[in-house]
Scaffold this motif. Sequence first.
Motif, mmCIF file in Angstrom:
data_model
loop_
_atom_site.group_PDB
_atom_site.id
_atom_site.type_symbol
_atom_site.label_atom_id
_atom_site.label_comp_id
_atom_site.label_asym_id
_atom_site.label_seq_id
_atom_site.Cartn_x
_atom_site.Cartn_y
_atom_site.Cartn_z
ATOM 1 N N SER A 1 39.470 36.262 41.460
ATOM 2 C CA SER A 1 38.212 36.978 41.623
ATOM 3 C C SER A 1 37.243 36.215 42.526
ATOM 4 O O SER A 1 36.345 36.828 43.089
ATOM 5 N N GLU A 2 37.428 34.922 42.684
ATOM 6 C CA GLU A 2 36.492 34.188 43.549
ATOM 7 C C GLU A 2 36.778 34.429 45.033
ATOM 8 O O GLU A 2 35.986 34.040 45.878
ATOM 9 N N LEU A 3 37.889 35.095 45.360
ATOM 10 C CA LEU A 3 38.252 35.329 46.757
ATOM 11 C C LEU A 3 38.114 36.786 47.195
ATOM 12 O O LEU A 3 37.865 37.055 48.363
ATOM 13 N N ILE A 4 38.301 37.718 46.279
ATOM 14 C CA ILE A 4 38.245 39.148 46.588
ATOM 15 C C ILE A 4 36.934 39.706 46.048
ATOM 16 O O ILE A 4 36.555 39.425 44.909
ATOM 17 N N SER A 5 36.244 40.523 46.833
ATOM 18 C CA SER A 5 34.932 41.025 46.424
ATOM 19 C C SER A 5 35.028 41.945 45.214
ATOM 20 O O SER A 5 36.032 42.627 45.002
ATOM 21 N N ARG A 6 33.995 41.937 44.431
ATOM 22 C CA ARG A 6 33.922 42.784 43.237
ATOM 23 C C ARG A 6 34.056 44.255 43.626
ATOM 24 O O ARG A 6 34.668 45.040 42.905
ATOM 25 N N GLU A 7 33.517 44.637 44.772
ATOM 26 C CA GLU A 7 33.565 46.030 45.209
ATOM 27 C C GLU A 7 34.993 46.504 45.468
ATOM 28 O O GLU A 7 35.305 47.674 45.292
ATOM 29 N N ILE A 8 35.848 45.612 45.871
ATOM 30 C CA ILE A 8 37.215 45.995 46.201
ATOM 31 C C ILE A 8 38.114 46.034 44.970
ATOM 32 O O ILE A 8 39.032 46.841 44.886
ATOM 33 N N CYS A 9 37.851 45.165 43.990
ATOM 34 C CA CYS A 9 38.719 45.116 42.806
ATOM 35 C C CYS A 9 37.945 44.585 41.604
ATOM 36 O O CYS A 9 38.099 43.433 41.203
ATOM 37 N N ALA A 10 37.135 45.452 41.027
ATOM 38 C CA ALA A 10 36.282 45.070 39.896
ATOM 39 C C ALA A 10 37.093 44.596 38.694
ATOM 40 O O ALA A 10 36.611 43.787 37.896
ATOM 41 N N GLU A 11 38.339 45.059 38.583
ATOM 42 C CA GLU A 11 39.176 44.672 37.443
ATOM 43 C C GLU A 11 39.361 43.158 37.347
ATOM 44 O O GLU A 11 39.475 42.615 36.265
ATOM 45 N N LEU A 12 39.389 42.491 38.486
ATOM 46 C CA LEU A 12 39.587 41.042 38.490
ATOM 47 C C LEU A 12 38.382 40.282 37.952
ATOM 48 O O LEU A 12 38.474 39.097 37.645
ATOM 49 N N TYR A 13 37.252 40.950 37.830
ATOM 50 C CA TYR A 13 36.025 40.308 37.376
ATOM 51 C C TYR A 13 35.784 40.463 35.876
ATOM 52 O O TYR A 13 34.821 39.936 35.351
ATOM 53 N N GLU A 14 36.659 41.184 35.200
ATOM 54 C CA GLU A 14 36.554 41.356 33.750
ATOM 55 C C GLU A 14 37.535 40.392 33.089
ATOM 56 O O GLU A 14 38.742 40.635 33.120
ATOM 57 N N PRO A 15 37.058 39.275 32.500
ATOM 58 C CA PRO A 15 37.950 38.230 31.978
ATOM 59 C C PRO A 15 39.049 38.731 31.043
ATOM 60 O O PRO A 15 40.205 38.343 31.181
#
Length: 110
Positions: free
Chosen positions: A1-15
């Motif tokens: 998640s630190e490399l791909i923006s939240r807008e492109i893949c929000a799923e990676l930002y949900e622990p």
Amino acid sequence: SELISREICAELYEPILASSIHGIIKNLTLEIEYGKVNFNHGLVMVKDTEKSEEEMAYLLDSDFYAENKIEGDENVWNTLKYFNKSARNLFRWSITDVLHQAMEPKPVDP
């Protein structure tokens, strides 16, 4: 998640969700000024041939195209310049500042 923006893949930002994700595949077809773009992205497994190991990576793939015939050299070059700039902007929007800085960006001549 630190490399791909939240807008492109929000799923990676949900622990809780991110730790259980085994795959993501997204495909968007976008209409743009001079044509369309197929934007495929998601998690993929890549093999490190030196270490004989596989690791998870995030693939960003964009295919820009025009469905109609483009008449004249100037129109062709203008379309290609537009696609080039759009591809750069799409890629930059897709990554975080952390990845952008790690890639050591340099200014491009116009």
